[in-house]
Design a protein around this motif. Structure first.
Motif, PDB file in Angstrom:
ATOM      1  N   ASP A  47       0.784  -1.182   0.096  1.00  0.00           N
ATOM      2  CA  ASP A  47       0.143  -0.027   0.063  1.00  0.00           C
ATOM      3  C   ASP A  47       0.840   1.367   0.034  1.00  0.00           C
ATOM      4  O   ASP A  47       0.312   2.220  -0.399  1.00  0.00           O
ATOM      5  N   ILE A  48       2.000   1.264   0.605  1.00  0.00           N
ATOM      6  CA  ILE A  48       2.859   2.293   0.388  1.00  0.00           C
ATOM      7  C   ILE A  48       4.310   1.967  -0.487  1.00  0.00           C
ATOM      8  O   ILE A  48       4.967   3.105  -0.221  1.00  0.00           O
ATOM      9  N   LEU A  49       4.060   1.138  -1.274  1.00  0.00           N
ATOM     10  CA  LEU A  49       5.221   0.809  -2.080  1.00  0.00           C
ATOM     11  C   LEU A  49       5.722   1.931  -3.077  1.00  0.00           C
ATOM     12  O   LEU A  49       6.974   2.131  -3.036  1.00  0.00           O
ATOM     13  N   PRO A  50       4.799   2.602  -3.777  1.00  0.00           N
ATOM     14  CA  PRO A  50       5.235   3.394  -4.444  1.00  0.00           C
ATOM     15  C   PRO A  50       5.957   4.782  -3.852  1.00  0.00           C
ATOM     16  O   PRO A  50       7.073   5.269  -4.359  1.00  0.00           O
ATOM     17  N   ASP A  51       5.500   5.215  -2.689  1.00  0.00           N
ATOM     18  CA  ASP A  51       6.214   6.118  -1.873  1.00  0.00           C
ATOM     19  C   ASP A  51       7.321   5.781  -1.332  1.00  0.00           C
ATOM     20  O   ASP A  51       8.471   6.462  -1.449  1.00  0.00           O
ATOM     21  N   LEU A  52       7.693   4.435  -0.962  1.00  0.00           N
ATOM     22  CA  LEU A  52       9.013   4.134  -0.491  1.00  0.00           C
ATOM     23  C   LEU A  52      10.046   4.011  -1.689  1.00  0.00           C
ATOM     24  O   LEU A  52      11.280   4.491  -1.522  1.00  0.00           O
ATOM     25  N   ARG A  53       9.682   3.478  -2.769  1.00  0.00           N
ATOM     26  CA  ARG A  53      10.406   3.491  -3.824  1.00  0.00           C
ATOM     27  C   ARG A  53      10.791   5.102  -4.332  1.00  0.00           C
ATOM     28  O   ARG A  53      12.073   5.147  -4.660  1.00  0.00           O
ATOM     29  N   ALA A  54       9.936   5.860  -4.194  1.00  0.00           N
ATOM     30  CA  ALA A  54      10.198   7.368  -4.510  1.00  0.00           C
ATOM     31  C   ALA A  54      11.266   7.940  -3.490  1.00  0.00           C
ATOM     32  O   ALA A  54      12.237   8.765  -3.931  1.00  0.00           O
ATOM     33  N   ARG A  55      11.111   7.328  -2.183  1.00  0.00           N
ATOM     34  CA  ARG A  55      12.211   7.866  -1.354  1.00  0.00           C
ATOM     35  C   ARG A  55      13.479   7.366  -1.575  1.00  0.00           C
ATOM     36  O   ARG A  55      14.713   8.105  -1.295  1.00  0.00           O
ATOM     37  N   CYS A  56      13.474   6.148  -1.845  1.00  0.00           N
ATOM     38  CA  CYS A  56      14.823   5.632  -2.076  1.00  0.00           C
ATOM     39  C   CYS A  56      15.526   6.083  -3.593  1.00  0.00           C
ATOM     40  O   CYS A  56      16.602   6.503  -3.410  1.00  0.00           O
ATOM     41  N   SER A  72      21.315   5.693   5.344  1.00  0.00           N
ATOM     42  CA  SER A  72      22.436   5.603   4.293  1.00  0.00           C
ATOM     43  C   SER A  72      21.902   5.525   2.827  1.00  0.00           C
ATOM     44  O   SER A  72      21.021   4.717   2.839  1.00  0.00           O
ATOM     45  N   GLU A  73      23.013   5.903   2.068  1.00  0.00           N
ATOM     46  CA  GLU A  73      22.432   5.617   0.675  1.00  0.00           C
ATOM     47  C   GLU A  73      22.720   4.089   0.348  1.00  0.00           C
ATOM     48  O   GLU A  73      21.890   3.604  -0.271  1.00  0.00           O
ATOM     49  N   GLY A  74      23.603   3.351   1.031  1.00  0.00           N
ATOM     50  CA  GLY A  74      23.756   1.954   0.794  1.00  0.00           C
ATOM     51  C   GLY A  74      22.500   1.056   1.539  1.00  0.00           C
ATOM     52  O   GLY A  74      22.053   0.207   0.772  1.00  0.00           O
ATOM     53  N   GLU A  75      21.820   1.577   2.339  1.00  0.00           N
ATOM     54  CA  GLU A  75      20.725   1.036   2.873  1.00  0.00           C
ATOM     55  C   GLU A  75      19.711   1.204   2.161  1.00  0.00           C
ATOM     56  O   GLU A  75      18.697   0.299   1.788  1.00  0.00           O
ATOM     57  N   ARG A  76      19.551   2.241   1.472  1.00  0.00           N
ATOM     58  CA  ARG A  76      18.585   2.607   0.580  1.00  0.00           C
ATOM     59  C   ARG A  76      18.603   1.883  -0.727  1.00  0.00           C
ATOM     60  O   ARG A  76      17.471   1.369  -1.231  1.00  0.00           O
ATOM     61  N   THR A  77      19.783   1.705  -1.389  1.00  0.00           N
ATOM     62  CA  THR A  77      20.114   1.020  -2.444  1.00  0.00           C
ATOM     63  C   THR A  77      19.499  -0.513  -2.099  1.00  0.00           C
ATOM     64  O   THR A  77      19.097  -1.242  -3.218  1.00  0.00           O
ATOM     65  N   GLU A  78      19.866  -1.247  -0.760  1.00  0.00           N
ATOM     66  CA  GLU A  78      19.746  -2.418  -0.759  1.00  0.00           C
ATOM     67  C   GLU A  78      18.153  -2.766  -0.774  1.00  0.00           C
ATOM     68  O   GLU A  78      17.416  -3.609  -1.445  1.00  0.00           O
ATOM     69  N   LEU A  79      17.514  -1.936  -0.020  1.00  0.00           N
ATOM     70  CA  LEU A  79      16.004  -1.959   0.220  1.00  0.00           C
ATOM     71  C   LEU A  79      15.389  -1.819  -1.377  1.00  0.00           C
ATOM     72  O   LEU A  79      14.460  -2.322  -1.564  1.00  0.00           O
ATOM     73  N   ALA A  80      15.934  -0.888  -1.936  1.00  0.00           N
ATOM     74  CA  ALA A  80      15.230  -0.321  -3.507  1.00  0.00           C
ATOM     75  C   ALA A  80      15.391  -1.776  -4.429  1.00  0.00           C
ATOM     76  O   ALA A  80      14.264  -1.840  -4.924  1.00  0.00           O
ATOM     77  N   ALA A  81      16.410  -2.646  -4.417  1.00  0.00           N
ATOM     78  CA  ALA A  81      16.329  -3.703  -4.934  1.00  0.00           C
ATOM     79  C   ALA A  81      15.165  -4.702  -4.572  1.00  0.00           C
ATOM     80  O   ALA A  81      14.580  -5.120  -5.444  1.00  0.00           O
ATOM     81  N   LEU A  82      14.754  -4.720  -3.143  1.00  0.00           N
ATOM     82  CA  LEU A  82      13.775  -5.613  -2.779  1.00  0.00           C
ATOM     83  C   LEU A  82      12.531  -4.963  -3.343  1.00  0.00           C
ATOM     84  O   LEU A  82      11.646  -5.756  -3.836  1.00  0.00           O
ATOM     85  N   LEU A  83      12.227  -3.634  -3.113  1.00  0.00           N
ATOM     86  CA  LEU A  83      11.290  -3.036  -3.667  1.00  0.00           C
ATOM     87  C   LEU A  83      10.788  -3.123  -5.102  1.00  0.00           C
ATOM     88  O   LEU A  83       9.729  -3.361  -5.408  1.00  0.00           O
TER      89      LEU A  83
END
Length: 370
Positions: A3-12, A104-115
Motif C-alpha cells: 500500500d505504500i510501495l510507490p512512496d517508499l520507492r520514490a524516497r529511495c 544511508s545511501e547503501g541501506e536505501r539501495t539494498e531496500l530499493a532492490a527488494l522493492l
C-alpha cells in the motif's frame, strides 16, 4: 508494504532517509497482521499504519530516534504493558514492532532492490534478525532457488543457509512469521529470532461475464488487492472502456480461457454470466481447479437448473458443494455495487472462516487466529 510501495520507492530514488516500522508478531486480538508497515521520513511524513491508529504516535517518536542514529529497535505494545497500553492499544492484543532506519545511501539501495522485485510481482522473502546472538536488523533477501541469488547476510554462513532454506519453504506457502535458530543456524534452538516476511504475487480474481455487476466486482476486487481479469466471449462487451480498473480484459470463451490460465489455491472465481452455454462448461473447468472460491450468480431457480445440468455433465456432489451459489452473503443487496460488496464479503468469509453474522451478536475475539 504494497500500500505504500510507490512512496517508499520514490524516497529511495530521491535519497530521502526514512525509518520503517514493521509488525513482526501479533498475540491475541490486534488490528493488523505481521508484515504491516509504517514509514516515517526525514521530513516527518508518515506513511502506512501498523495498528489502525492505536500506537502510531509513540512509534513516530521511536522512528525519529532510530533515524537520528539510535539503531534498530524491537518494541512491544499491548495490555500486558502498562506504558504501552497508555499509548492506546485498546483492542486487547499485543503487537511487536521492529523499527529500522534507512538513513544511508547503501541501506536505501539494498531496500530499493527488494522493492523493485515486489513491484514486479516477483516472489521474494526478506529475513531480518530481531534479537539474540546476531545483529538486530541484519537482513537477508531470499528468492526461489531458480530465480536469482540470495543477497545480504545475517552474520554467518550456517545461519544464512538455514534461514534461506526455511524462507524458501515459507515463500512457497505464502507464509510470514518468526523462526528461531542457534547462533549458527542449528535447528530446534532459540538463540536467534528471525522474522521472515514473504512477498508473493497478488492473488487472482477471475470475473466471467462482462455485465454491470462484473464492473462493480472488478472494482472491489482491485480494492481488496486482487489481480483482476474480466473475461467474456462477446467483443462488444469485453472492452477496456467498460472495465478500466481490471488488470486484464480478455475476449474468449470462458471455459477455454480458464483451461489455459494459471489458477492456484488463492484464486477466486466469480461467474456472473448466468447463461447455460457459458456456465456449464466453465464450471466443469472451474471445479477441476484448486481455486479458493467459486461464486456463481443467478436466482434460486437458475441455481437448481444449473446443478441439474452439471450433474448431467458428470460433476459429482462433492464438487458441487464447492459452489457458492447463489453468490454472495445475504445483505439485501440490490444495485451492482451492493451486490459486489455482498460477493466480496463472502470471499472474505471463505478466506478467514467468519460466520457472516453481526459482530454485535457474537462474543469472544473479533480477530480470529492467523
Amino acid at each position: 508494504m504494497r500500500d505504500i510501495l510507490p512512496d517508499l520507492r520514490a524516497r529511495c530514488a530521491d535519497g530521502v532517509p526514512f525509518a520503517l516500522a514493521t509488525v513482526v508478531a501479533v498475540h491475541g486480538s490486534a488490528p493488523r497482521d505481521p508484515g504491516a508497515v509504517m514509514a516515517v521520513d526525514a521530513a516527518g511524513t508518515v506513511l502506512g499504519s501498523v495498528s489502525g491508529g492505536c500506537v502510531e504516535g509513540d512509534l513516530y517518536e521511536v522512528a525519529r530516534e532510530v533515524l537520528a542514529g539510535a539503531g534498530p529497535r524491537l518494541v512491544s505494545y499491548g495490555i500486558s504493558d502498562d506504558e504501552a497500553f497508555g499509548v492506546g492499544l485498546t483492542c486487547g492484543g499485543t503487537i511487536e514492532v521492529l523499527v529500522r532506519g534507512y538513513a544511508s545511501e547503501g541501506e536505501r539501495t539494498e531496500l530499493a532492490a527488494l522493492l523493485d522485485l515486489i513491484a514486479a510481482d516477483r516472489p521474494v522473502a526478506e529475513a531480518t534478525v530481531l534479537s539474540g546472538a546476531a545483529e538486530t536488523g541484519a537482513r537477508l533477501v531470499v528468492r526461489p532457488a531458480d530465480a536469482g541469488p540470495t543477497t545480504g547476510t545475517l552474520g554467518n554462513e550456517g545461519l544464512d543457509a538455514a534461514v534461506t532454506d526455511d524462507a524458501r519453504g515459507l515463500l512457497a506457502q505464502g507464509l510470514t512469521g518468526i523462526q528461531r535458530y542457534g547462533a549458527h543456524g542449528q535447528r530446534r534452538m532459540q538463540e536467534v529470532a528471525v522474522f521472515v516476511r514473504t512477498y508473493a504475487p497478488p492473488p487472482r480474481m477471475l470475473v466471467f461475464g462482462a455485465i454491470d455487476h462484473a464492473a462493480a466486482t472488478a472494482r472491489i476486487g482491485s480494492f481488496l488487492g486482487y489481480r483482476v481479469t474480466v473475461c467474456d466471449a462477446r467483443p462488444a462487451f469485453a472492452t477496456r472502456e467498460r472495465f478500466p480498473t481490471a488488470d486484464e480484459v480478455v475476449r474468449a470463451w470462458p471455459h477455454t480461457y480458464l483451461e489455459s490460465t494459471e489458477v492456484d489455491a488463492r484464486t477466486v472465481i466469480c461467474v456472473l454470466t448466468h447463461d447455460p452455454k457459458f456456465d456449464v462448461p466453465l464450471l466443469v473447468a472451474a471445479l477441476s481447479t484448486p481455486a479458493a472460491y467459486i461464486g456463481v450468480m443467478g436466482s434460486r431457480r437458475t441455481h437448481h437448473d444449473r446443478l441439474a445440468r452439471l450433474r448431467a455433465a458428470g460433476v459429482d456432489e462433492a464438487h458441487l458443494e464447492r459452489l457458492a451459489s447463489p453468490v454472495g452473503l445475504d445483505l439485501g443487496a440490490r444495485t451492482p455495487e451492493e451486490t459486489a460488496v455482498s460477493i466480496a464479503a463472502e470471499i472474505i468469509q471463505h478466506r478467514w472462516g467468519g460466520t457472516g453474522r453481526p459482530l454485535g451478536d457474537l462474543t469472544g475475539a473479533i480477530h480470529r487466529d492467523r
